[in-house]
Design a protein around this motif. Sequence first.
Motif, PDB file in Angstrom:
ATOM      1  N   LEU A 214       0.829  -1.202   0.000  1.00 51.61           N
ATOM      2  CA  LEU A 214       0.000   0.000   0.000  1.00 51.61           C
ATOM      3  C   LEU A 214       0.862   1.250   0.000  1.00 51.61           C
ATOM      4  CD1 LEU A 214      -2.684  -1.030   2.636  1.00 51.61           C
ATOM      5  CD2 LEU A 214      -2.672  -1.433   0.179  1.00 51.61           C
ATOM      6  N   ARG A 215       0.424   2.236  -0.764  1.00 46.84           N
ATOM      7  CA  ARG A 215       1.080   3.545  -0.795  1.00 46.84           C
ATOM      8  C   ARG A 215       0.059   4.602  -0.389  1.00 46.84           C
ATOM      9  NH1 ARG A 215       3.646   5.220  -6.306  1.00 46.84           N
ATOM     10  NH2 ARG A 215       5.352   3.937  -5.511  1.00 46.84           N
ATOM     11  N   ASP A 216       0.463   5.466   0.518  1.00 51.62           N
ATOM     12  CA  ASP A 216      -0.316   6.631   0.938  1.00 51.62           C
ATOM     13  C   ASP A 216      -1.701   6.277   1.497  1.00 51.62           C
ATOM     14  OD1 ASP A 216      -0.711   9.347   1.354  1.00 51.62           O
ATOM     15  OD2 ASP A 216      -1.553   9.672  -0.645  1.00 51.62           O
ATOM     16  N   PRO A 217      -1.778   5.305   2.422  1.00 50.19           N
ATOM     17  CA  PRO A 217      -3.101   4.982   2.979  1.00 50.19           C
ATOM     18  C   PRO A 217      -3.545   6.031   3.996  1.00 50.19           C
ATOM     19  CG  PRO A 217      -1.446   3.686   4.085  1.00 50.19           C
ATOM     20  CD  PRO A 217      -0.739   4.462   2.992  1.00 50.19           C
ATOM     21  N   ASP A 218      -4.840   6.162   4.157  1.00 50.58           N
ATOM     22  CA  ASP A 218      -5.401   6.958   5.239  1.00 50.58           C
ATOM     23  C   ASP A 218      -4.873   6.354   6.535  1.00 50.58           C
ATOM     24  OD1 ASP A 218      -7.602   7.259   7.405  1.00 50.58           O
ATOM     25  OD2 ASP A 218      -8.194   8.725   5.879  1.00 50.58           O
ATOM     26  N   PRO A 219      -4.532   7.161   7.531  1.00 48.54           N
ATOM     27  CA  PRO A 219      -3.963   6.594   8.764  1.00 48.54           C
ATOM     28  C   PRO A 219      -4.827   5.531   9.433  1.00 48.54           C
ATOM     29  CG  PRO A 219      -3.711   8.975   8.745  1.00 48.54           C
ATOM     30  CD  PRO A 219      -4.546   8.618   7.556  1.00 48.54           C
ATOM     31  N   ALA A 220      -6.128   5.582   9.239  1.00 43.86           N
ATOM     32  CA  ALA A 220      -7.007   4.603   9.869  1.00 43.86           C
ATOM     33  C   ALA A 220      -7.073   3.285   9.100  1.00 43.86           C
ATOM     34  CB  ALA A 220      -8.414   5.186  10.014  1.00 43.86           C
ATOM     35  N   LEU A 221      -6.658   3.284   7.832  1.00 39.88           N
ATOM     36  CA  LEU A 221      -6.790   2.070   7.028  1.00 39.88           C
ATOM     37  C   LEU A 221      -5.928   0.915   7.543  1.00 39.88           C
ATOM     38  CD1 LEU A 221      -8.091   0.626   4.645  1.00 39.88           C
ATOM     39  CD2 LEU A 221      -6.312   1.596   3.177  1.00 39.88           C
ATOM     40  N   PRO A 222      -4.637   1.116   7.826  1.00 38.67           N
ATOM     41  CA  PRO A 222      -3.864  -0.015   8.360  1.00 38.67           C
ATOM     42  C   PRO A 222      -4.418  -0.549   9.680  1.00 38.67           C
ATOM     43  CG  PRO A 222      -2.385   1.692   7.584  1.00 38.67           C
ATOM     44  CD  PRO A 222      -3.774   2.262   7.536  1.00 38.67           C
ATOM     45  N   ALA A 223      -4.946   0.344  10.515  1.00 37.50           N
ATOM     46  CA  ALA A 223      -5.539  -0.106  11.776  1.00 37.50           C
ATOM     47  C   ALA A 223      -6.784  -0.949  11.519  1.00 37.50           C
ATOM     48  CB  ALA A 223      -5.877   1.089  12.652  1.00 37.50           C
ATOM     49  N   LEU A 224      -7.604  -0.536  10.559  1.00 34.91           N
ATOM     50  CA  LEU A 224      -8.807  -1.293  10.221  1.00 34.91           C
ATOM     51  C   LEU A 224      -8.441  -2.654   9.623  1.00 34.91           C
ATOM     52  CD1 LEU A 224     -11.885  -1.443   9.994  1.00 34.91           C
ATOM     53  CD2 LEU A 224     -11.694  -0.264   7.793  1.00 34.91           C
ATOM     54  N   LEU A 225      -7.447  -2.670   8.751  1.00 38.48           N
ATOM     55  CA  LEU A 225      -7.005  -3.938   8.167  1.00 38.48           C
ATOM     56  C   LEU A 225      -6.473  -4.875   9.241  1.00 38.48           C
ATOM     57  CD1 LEU A 225      -5.276  -2.540   4.974  1.00 38.48           C
ATOM     58  CD2 LEU A 225      -7.383  -3.887   5.057  1.00 38.48           C
ATOM     59  N   ASP A 226      -5.733  -4.313  10.190  1.00 33.93           N
ATOM     60  CA  ASP A 226      -5.207  -5.118  11.293  1.00 33.93           C
ATOM     61  C   ASP A 226      -6.350  -5.658  12.153  1.00 33.93           C
ATOM     62  OD1 ASP A 226      -3.026  -6.196  12.796  1.00 33.93           O
ATOM     63  OD2 ASP A 226      -3.383  -4.647  14.301  1.00 33.93           O
ATOM     64  N   LEU A 227      -7.367  -4.848  12.353  1.00 36.96           N
ATOM     65  CA  LEU A 227      -8.519  -5.247  13.167  1.00 36.96           C
ATOM     66  C   LEU A 227      -9.233  -6.460  12.578  1.00 36.96           C
ATOM     67  CD1 LEU A 227     -10.368  -4.486  15.611  1.00 36.96           C
ATOM     68  CD2 LEU A 227     -11.719  -3.167  13.975  1.00 36.96           C
ATOM     69  N   VAL A 228      -9.325  -6.525  11.244  1.00 41.25           N
ATOM     70  CA  VAL A 228     -10.006  -7.650  10.610  1.00 41.25           C
ATOM     71  C   VAL A 228      -9.057  -8.805  10.297  1.00 41.25           C
ATOM     72  CG1 VAL A 228     -11.852  -6.221   9.666  1.00 41.25           C
ATOM     73  CG2 VAL A 228      -9.829  -6.687   8.285  1.00 41.25           C
ATOM     74  N   GLY A 229      -7.776  -8.659  10.671  1.00 40.08           N
ATOM     75  CA  GLY A 229      -6.834  -9.753  10.533  1.00 40.08           C
ATOM     76  C   GLY A 229      -6.108  -9.817   9.205  1.00 40.08           C
ATOM     77  N   LEU A 230      -6.062  -8.710   8.482  1.00 39.33           N
ATOM     78  CA  LEU A 230      -5.345  -8.686   7.212  1.00 39.33           C
ATOM     79  C   LEU A 230      -4.044  -7.909   7.380  1.00 39.33           C
ATOM     80  CD1 LEU A 230      -8.300  -7.927   4.788  1.00 39.33           C
ATOM     81  CD2 LEU A 230      -7.150 -10.106   5.140  1.00 39.33           C
ATOM     82  N   ALA A 231      -2.953  -8.495   6.941  1.00 40.63           N
ATOM     83  CA  ALA A 231      -1.645  -7.846   7.060  1.00 40.63           C
ATOM     84  C   ALA A 231      -1.186  -7.383   5.676  1.00 40.63           C
ATOM     85  CB  ALA A 231      -0.632  -8.815   7.638  1.00 40.63           C
ATOM     86  N   PHE A 232      -0.861  -6.114   5.574  1.00 40.16           N
ATOM     87  CA  PHE A 232      -0.366  -5.535   4.330  1.00 40.16           C
ATOM     88  C   PHE A 232       0.910  -4.770   4.602  1.00 40.16           C
ATOM     89  CE2 PHE A 232      -4.771  -6.150   3.242  1.00 40.16           C
ATOM     90  CZ  PHE A 232      -4.748  -6.441   1.892  1.00 40.16           C
ATOM     91  N   GLU A 233       1.827  -4.808   3.641  1.00 40.02           N
ATOM     92  CA  GLU A 233       3.004  -3.949   3.708  1.00 40.02           C
ATOM     93  C   GLU A 233       2.559  -2.542   3.348  1.00 40.02           C
ATOM     94  OE1 GLU A 233       6.507  -5.009   1.477  1.00 40.02           O
ATOM     95  OE2 GLU A 233       5.879  -7.095   1.514  1.00 40.02           O
ATOM     96  N   VAL A 234       3.157  -1.560   4.005  1.00 37.40           N
ATOM     97  CA  VAL A 234       2.892  -0.166   3.688  1.00 37.40           C
ATOM     98  C   VAL A 234       4.227   0.475   3.352  1.00 37.40           C
ATOM     99  CG1 VAL A 234       2.010   2.041   4.564  1.00 37.40           C
ATOM    100  CG2 VAL A 234       0.887  -0.090   5.218  1.00 37.40           C
ATOM    101  N   GLU A 235       4.275   1.193   2.233  1.00 36.73           N
ATOM    102  CA  GLU A 235       5.521   1.851   1.854  1.00 36.73           C
ATOM    103  C   GLU A 235       5.971   2.789   2.963  1.00 36.73           C
ATOM    104  OE1 GLU A 235       5.943   2.111  -2.929  1.00 36.73           O
ATOM    105  OE2 GLU A 235       5.188   3.867  -1.906  1.00 36.73           O
ATOM    106  N   GLY A 236       7.263   2.770   3.218  1.00 40.72           N
ATOM    107  CA  GLY A 236       7.835   3.648   4.227  1.00 40.72           C
ATOM    108  C   GLY A 236       7.872   3.049   5.612  1.00 40.72           C
ATOM    109  N   GLN A 237       7.259   1.900   5.809  1.00 43.17           N
ATOM    110  CA  GLN A 237       7.308   1.229   7.102  1.00 43.17           C
ATOM    111  C   GLN A 237       8.248   0.035   6.990  1.00 43.17           C
ATOM    112  OE1 GLN A 237       3.411   0.048   8.292  1.00 43.17           O
ATOM    113  NE2 GLN A 237       2.855   2.078   9.006  1.00 43.17           N
TER     114      GLN A 237
END
Length: 128
Positions: free
Chosen positions: A84-107
């Motif tokens: 993922l590039r340039d996600p809304d700050p809440a998107l990774p938290a929401l993905l984590d909440l539902v159990g989906l792990a994604f790489e985010v650029e810059g992390q």
Amino acid sequence: MSSAGPAGLPDVDAQTPAVLVLPGPVAREEVAGLCADVRSLLQAGPAAVVVCDVGGLGPPGLAAVDLLARLQLAARRAGGRIRLRDPDPALPALLDLVGLAFEVEGQPEEREPPLGVQEAVEPGDAAR
């Protein structure tokens, strides 16, 4: 007489991931086409990663989670993954909440510590 070499830097071009821009809220009917785009991007080049620019998706919700889960599944079936590039700050938290792990650029990637590394014991720590 000299001839020009191939354009670009082959080593760099082989490492550069393809980019898929998601410009706005995606309708349910568009999901299958985007999954096909991910598969074709992975099959067209040597890179095993497709970068999904999700900055334009808007506020995160279950539709975005469903879309990203389907894109990740399509990428995995094609032998790759998405980042993922340039996600809304809440998107990774929401993905984590539902159990989906994604790489985010810059992390930094989360990896297991090397084998054989021992944690230091501080004086005064209780024995386990």
